[in-house]
Enzyme design. Structure first.
Site, PDB file in Angstrom:
ATOM      1  CE  LYS A  60       2.290   9.698 -13.143  1.00 53.40           C
ATOM      2  NZ  LYS A  60       3.171  10.778 -12.637  1.00 53.40           N
ATOM      3  CB  SER A 321       4.037   4.904 -18.873  1.00 49.96           C
ATOM      4  OG  SER A 321       3.388   5.635 -19.903  1.00 49.96           O
TER       5      SER A 321
END
Length: 341
Positions: A60, A321
């Protein structure tokens, strides 16, 4: 910006985030290690893109910093705000701190404590609301109207997509001959960015024209798969998506811009069960030195358990992720690994 993010914009994002976001390693998973974990060997070479090794423990940071860094000095002076279950919160908080801006994060009360603590440690102010992703967005919009903060959406913005797309560009550069890339999907920032960068790289002759990009998500939060195959953007109730252990994948629908990119550039989406997610986490903990959070393990679960639904290829890269794993869940999984040995 054009309707769709361009390769030039992705390359510009890559330069912009350099020195802040990390060019994360791509690890090959040795088949012998999978055998040691009593898991059947895949019929392809498997690589893990370790976004868990970013400074905030997830991908992110790429999109968050790319967007915050493009704000004007006046916008930075007013501060930034976002709505997030955890990893994007940390990305925005990290970017804001690096650029000297105040950060306000609207988070669900049921977000993992490890993610709340990490967000506070980066200097952000947290505002808690209920579990629905729509609640988070509405509260953030209310605070924008009241205080003039700059909104940094978690996925539905071209700057976010371009930032996340740098992950896919790195995979293409690190793994010549890659034929399949699997990305987690929730709001769609990482999948839309990865699919866009990989396919544009293929068009530019940087990778095989036949390379495919697929998304993976939990069966209990399968709004993206329904949207993809119905070709209509759908939204699931918060009570449904909240059931999955993958707290980062509980968004009720993809973003509008993300959906458009996914429909143009992605090749498919598969879903995995909760049991498959937990097994993939145990496999990753046992067969590698990587620490996966549930949301990050869906891609390995897809590769290991759903190969028959995916294209038959020789080189597969799955994106881990994030690695912001709750300590109690990690302890439980490691105990199960010892018991299984």
């Amino acid at each position: 910006m054009s309707e769709f993010v361009t390769l030039e914009e992705i390359r510009a994002a890559k330069e912009r985030i350099a020195g802040v976001a990390v060019r994360t390693p791509l690890y090959r998973v040795e088949r012998a290690r999978l055998r040691m974990e009593k898991f059947p060997e895949p019929q392809f070479d498997l690589y893990i893109k370790a976004e868990s090794e970013q400074p905030i423990g997830s991908f992110k940071l790429r999109g968050a910093y790319n967007m915050v860094a493009q704000l004007s000095p006046e916008e930075l002076r007013h501060g930034v705000i976002t709505y997030s279950s955890g990893n994007h919160a940390q990305g925005v908080a990290y970017a804001a701190r690096a650029l000297g801006a105040k950060a306000v994060i609207v988070m669900p009360r049921n977000a993992p404590e490890v993610k709340k603590a990490a967000t506070r440690a980066l200097g952000a102010e947290i505002v808690e609301v209920g579990p629905a992703s729509s609640e988070r967005r509405l509260k953030a919009e209310e605070l924008v109207a009241k205080f003039g903060y700059a909104m940094i959406p978690p996925y539905d913005a071209p700057q976010i997509i371009a930032g996340q797309a740098t992950c896919g560009l790195e995979i293409v550069e690190q793994l010549p001959g890659v034929e399949l890339v699997i990305s987690p999907v929730s709001g769609g920032g990482l999948l839309s960015g990865t699919a866009t960068s990989v396919k544009l790289a293929a068009q530019a002759g940087l990778v095989s024209a036949g390379v495919q990009v697929w998304g993976a998500e939990p069966e209990l939060a399968a709004d993206a798969k329904e949207s993809f195959y119905s070709k209509t953007l759908v939204e699931w109730p918060a009570a449904d998506t909240a059931r999955t252990i993958g707290d980062g994948l509980r968004t009720q629908s993809m973003g509008v811009l993300n959906f458009a990119h996914v429909m143009k550039f992605a090749d498919g989406i598969v879903t995995v069960s909760e049991g498959e997610i937990l097994t993939a986490m145990r496999v990753m903990l046992g067969a590698t030195k990587l620490v996966p959070e549930p949301s990050g393990a869906v891609t390995l679960a897809a590769a290991l358990f759903h190969a028959e639904e995916l294209p038959k290829v020789r080189k597969v890269a799955v994106i881990l992720s994030g690695g912001n794993l709750e300590p109690e869940l990690r302890k439980q999984l490691e105990t199960e690994l010892v018991a299984k040995a």
